[in-house]
Design a protein around this motif. Structure first.
Motif, PDB file in Angstrom:
ATOM      1  N   ASN A  49       0.826  -1.213   0.000  1.00 19.35           N
ATOM      2  CA  ASN A  49       0.000   0.000   0.000  1.00 19.35           C
ATOM      3  C   ASN A  49       0.856   1.258   0.000  1.00 19.35           C
ATOM      4  OD1 ASN A  49      -2.368  -1.426  -0.085  1.00 19.35           O
ATOM      5  ND2 ASN A  49      -2.922  -1.081   2.047  1.00 19.35           N
ATOM      6  N   ILE A  50       1.922   1.252   0.785  1.00 17.86           N
ATOM      7  CA  ILE A  50       2.824   2.413   0.785  1.00 17.86           C
ATOM      8  C   ILE A  50       3.403   2.603  -0.614  1.00 17.86           C
ATOM      9  CG2 ILE A  50       5.055   3.296   1.604  1.00 17.86           C
ATOM     10  CD1 ILE A  50       4.393   1.990   4.339  1.00 17.86           C
ATOM     11  N   TYR A  51       3.901   1.520  -1.188  1.00 18.00           N
ATOM     12  CA  TYR A  51       4.522   1.582  -2.512  1.00 18.00           C
ATOM     13  C   TYR A  51       3.533   2.086  -3.575  1.00 18.00           C
ATOM     14  CZ  TYR A  51       6.495   0.000  -6.929  1.00 18.00           C
ATOM     15  OH  TYR A  51       6.948  -0.052  -8.214  1.00 18.00           O
ATOM     16  N   LEU A  52       2.305   1.570  -3.553  1.00 17.77           N
ATOM     17  CA  LEU A  52       1.326   1.916  -4.586  1.00 17.77           C
ATOM     18  C   LEU A  52       0.719   3.301  -4.414  1.00 17.77           C
ATOM     19  CD1 LEU A  52      -0.691  -1.426  -4.920  1.00 17.77           C
ATOM     20  CD2 LEU A  52       0.899  -0.432  -6.592  1.00 17.77           C
ATOM     21  N   TYR A  53       0.446   3.691  -3.172  1.00 19.36           N
ATOM     22  CA  TYR A  53      -0.363   4.889  -2.955  1.00 19.36           C
ATOM     23  C   TYR A  53       0.386   6.082  -2.373  1.00 19.36           C
ATOM     24  CZ  TYR A  53      -3.899   1.344  -3.686  1.00 19.36           C
ATOM     25  OH  TYR A  53      -4.629   0.314  -4.214  1.00 19.36           O
ATOM     26  N   ALA A  54       1.492   5.838  -1.690  1.00 16.09           N
ATOM     27  CA  ALA A  54       2.186   6.937  -1.022  1.00 16.09           C
ATOM     28  C   ALA A  54       3.573   7.199  -1.612  1.00 16.09           C
ATOM     29  CB  ALA A  54       2.312   6.652   0.477  1.00 16.09           C
ATOM     30  N   ASN A  55       4.049   6.288  -2.445  1.00 16.62           N
ATOM     31  CA  ASN A  55       5.393   6.380  -3.046  1.00 16.62           C
ATOM     32  C   ASN A  55       6.529   6.142  -2.073  1.00 16.62           C
ATOM     33  OD1 ASN A  55       4.366   6.906  -5.640  1.00 16.62           O
ATOM     34  ND2 ASN A  55       4.166   9.078  -5.143  1.00 16.62           N
ATOM     35  N   GLU A  56       6.407   6.605  -0.856  1.00 13.06           N
ATOM     36  CA  GLU A  56       7.471   6.373   0.121  1.00 13.06           C
ATOM     37  C   GLU A  56       6.899   6.368   1.530  1.00 13.06           C
ATOM     38  OE1 GLU A  56      11.623   8.342   1.725  1.00 13.06           O
ATOM     39  OE2 GLU A  56      11.033   8.704  -0.341  1.00 13.06           O
ATOM     40  N   GLY A  57       7.503   5.544   2.366  1.00 13.26           N
ATOM     41  CA  GLY A  57       7.116   5.463   3.767  1.00 13.26           C
ATOM     42  C   GLY A  57       8.005   4.448   4.439  1.00 13.26           C
ATOM     43  N   GLN A  58       7.597   3.992   5.595  1.00 15.50           N
ATOM     44  CA  GLN A  58       8.383   2.958   6.259  1.00 15.50           C
ATOM     45  C   GLN A  58       7.505   2.042   7.090  1.00 15.50           C
ATOM     46  OE1 GLN A  58      11.301   4.481   9.021  1.00 15.50           O
ATOM     47  NE2 GLN A  58      10.095   6.301   9.438  1.00 15.50           N
ATOM     48  N   ILE A  59       8.028   0.838   7.283  1.00 12.75           N
ATOM     49  CA  ILE A  59       7.395  -0.142   8.156  1.00 12.75           C
ATOM     50  C   ILE A  59       8.312  -0.264   9.370  1.00 12.75           C
ATOM     51  CG2 ILE A  59       6.572  -2.501   8.439  1.00 12.75           C
ATOM     52  CD1 ILE A  59       5.021  -1.271   6.232  1.00 12.75           C
ATOM     53  N   LEU A  60       7.769  -0.001  10.542  1.00 13.33           N
ATOM     54  CA  LEU A  60       8.527  -0.087  11.795  1.00 13.33           C
ATOM     55  C   LEU A  60       8.071  -1.326  12.552  1.00 13.33           C
ATOM     56  CD1 LEU A  60       8.167   3.652  12.810  1.00 13.33           C
ATOM     57  CD2 LEU A  60      10.174   2.558  11.799  1.00 13.33           C
ATOM     58  N   PHE A  61       9.031  -2.040  13.113  1.00 12.30           N
ATOM     59  CA  PHE A  61       8.754  -3.260  13.868  1.00 12.30           C
ATOM     60  C   PHE A  61       9.224  -3.053  15.294  1.00 12.30           C
ATOM     61  CE2 PHE A  61       9.651  -4.360   9.478  1.00 12.30           C
ATOM     62  CZ  PHE A  61       8.601  -5.188   9.153  1.00 12.30           C
ATOM     63  N   ASN A  62       8.372  -3.415  16.250  1.00 10.50           N
ATOM     64  CA  ASN A  62       8.724  -3.242  17.648  1.00 10.50           C
ATOM     65  C   ASN A  62       8.260  -4.460  18.446  1.00 10.50           C
ATOM     66  OD1 ASN A  62       9.770  -1.907  19.833  1.00 10.50           O
ATOM     67  ND2 ASN A  62       8.034  -0.517  20.082  1.00 10.50           N
ATOM     68  N   ALA A  63       9.209  -5.138  19.083  1.00 10.06           N
ATOM     69  CA  ALA A  63       8.862  -6.232  19.992  1.00 10.06           C
ATOM     70  C   ALA A  63       8.266  -5.595  21.240  1.00 10.06           C
ATOM     71  CB  ALA A  63      10.104  -7.038  20.347  1.00 10.06           C
ATOM     72  N   ILE A  64       7.096  -6.067  21.660  1.00 14.30           N
ATOM     73  CA  ILE A  64       6.438  -5.468  22.814  1.00 14.30           C
ATOM     74  C   ILE A  64       6.159  -6.528  23.875  1.00 14.30           C
ATOM     75  CG2 ILE A  64       5.457  -3.476  21.628  1.00 14.30           C
ATOM     76  CD1 ILE A  64       2.867  -5.019  21.305  1.00 14.30           C
ATOM     77  N   GLN A  65       6.086  -6.066  25.104  1.00 18.23           N
ATOM     78  CA  GLN A  65       5.864  -6.948  26.245  1.00 18.23           C
ATOM     79  C   GLN A  65       4.739  -6.367  27.086  1.00 18.23           C
ATOM     80  OE1 GLN A  65       8.171  -9.661  26.542  1.00 18.23           O
ATOM     81  NE2 GLN A  65       6.628 -10.462  27.931  1.00 18.23           N
ATOM     82  N   SER A  66       3.759  -7.206  27.401  1.00 15.41           N
ATOM     83  CA  SER A  66       2.687  -6.820  28.302  1.00 15.41           C
ATOM     84  C   SER A  66       2.914  -7.609  29.588  1.00 15.41           C
ATOM     85  CB  SER A  66       1.339  -7.168  27.662  1.00 15.41           C
ATOM     86  OG  SER A  66       0.293  -6.795  28.505  1.00 15.41           O
ATOM     87  N   VAL A  67       2.000  -7.522  30.517  1.00 15.58           N
ATOM     88  CA  VAL A  67       2.163  -8.203  31.804  1.00 15.58           C
ATOM     89  C   VAL A  67       2.540  -9.665  31.627  1.00 15.58           C
ATOM     90  CG1 VAL A  67       1.006  -8.866  33.946  1.00 15.58           C
ATOM     91  CG2 VAL A  67       0.609  -6.612  32.975  1.00 15.58           C
ATOM     92  N   ASN A  68       1.760 -10.382  30.821  1.00 14.91           N
ATOM     93  CA  ASN A  68       2.029 -11.810  30.658  1.00 14.91           C
ATOM     94  C   ASN A  68       2.037 -12.252  29.200  1.00 14.91           C
ATOM     95  OD1 ASN A  68      -0.641 -11.410  30.244  1.00 14.91           O
ATOM     96  ND2 ASN A  68      -1.370 -12.983  31.663  1.00 14.91           N
ATOM     97  N   LYS A  69       2.344 -11.312  28.295  1.00 14.38           N
ATOM     98  CA  LYS A  69       2.388 -11.705  26.890  1.00 14.38           C
ATOM     99  C   LYS A  69       3.411 -10.887  26.106  1.00 14.38           C
ATOM    100  CE  LYS A  69      -1.881  -9.144  25.950  1.00 14.38           C
ATOM    101  NZ  LYS A  69      -3.214  -9.184  25.395  1.00 14.38           N
ATOM    102  N   THR A  70       3.847 -11.513  25.020  1.00 17.44           N
ATOM    103  CA  THR A  70       4.821 -10.911  24.116  1.00 17.44           C
ATOM    104  C   THR A  70       4.149 -10.717  22.777  1.00 17.44           C
ATOM    105  OG1 THR A  70       6.607 -12.085  25.229  1.00 17.44           O
ATOM    106  CG2 THR A  70       7.078 -11.278  23.024  1.00 17.44           C
ATOM    107  N   GLY A  71       4.525  -9.654  22.097  1.00 19.83           N
ATOM    108  CA  GLY A  71       3.920  -9.420  20.795  1.00 19.83           C
ATOM    109  C   GLY A  71       4.835  -8.677  19.854  1.00 19.83           C
TER     110      GLY A  71
END
Length: 133
Positions: A49-71
């Protein structure tokens, strides 16, 4: 594993790079194979979608931790034209590119949490999170 990383999307090949980073981070976070594929598919769609409609952007990835779960939190950020009608693009089958129209509704189904913020002439930020089962 880096707690956060990102891939700049400028050319079609960057979609593949974003997908590979997504799969690698999902594997490191101990997602099952099926959820790794779901995450990679969602990221591929966001990057496309970024490539087709916005020409440029970025995808950011972040490992997250909640009380008892990882995501994994994935954020697609662009400075494109914005989305005129969010409810329209969130309908199954809607496509302006002649694609299958699985697009954003598909991303929402593949991930556990989904949020979209857009401003006409400013850009769009989509945040999607998947939690390890």
């Amino acid at each position: 594993m880096k707690p956060q990383s990102g891939v700049i999307i400028r050319k079609e090949w960057d979609i593949v790079g974003a997908r590979q980073v997504a799969r690698e981070m999902a594997r490191e976070l101990k997602f099952g194979v099926v959820d790794q594929a779901r995450i990679a598919t969602a990221v591929s769609e966001l990057a496309r979608n970024i490539y087709l409609y916005a020409n440029e952007g970025q995808i950011l990835f972040n490992a997250i931790q909640s009380v008892n779960k990882t995501g994994l939190c994935v954020k697609a950020v662009d400075t494109g034209p914005g989305i005129n009608d969010i409810s329209e693009v969130m309908q199954d089958g809607y496509s302006t590119s002649g694609g299958l129209g699985a697009g954003l509704p598909g991303v929402k189904r593949l991930m556990d949490e989904f949020d979209i913020k857009t401003e006409i002439g400013i850009g769009t930020t989509i945040t999607a999170t998947k939690w390890v089962r």
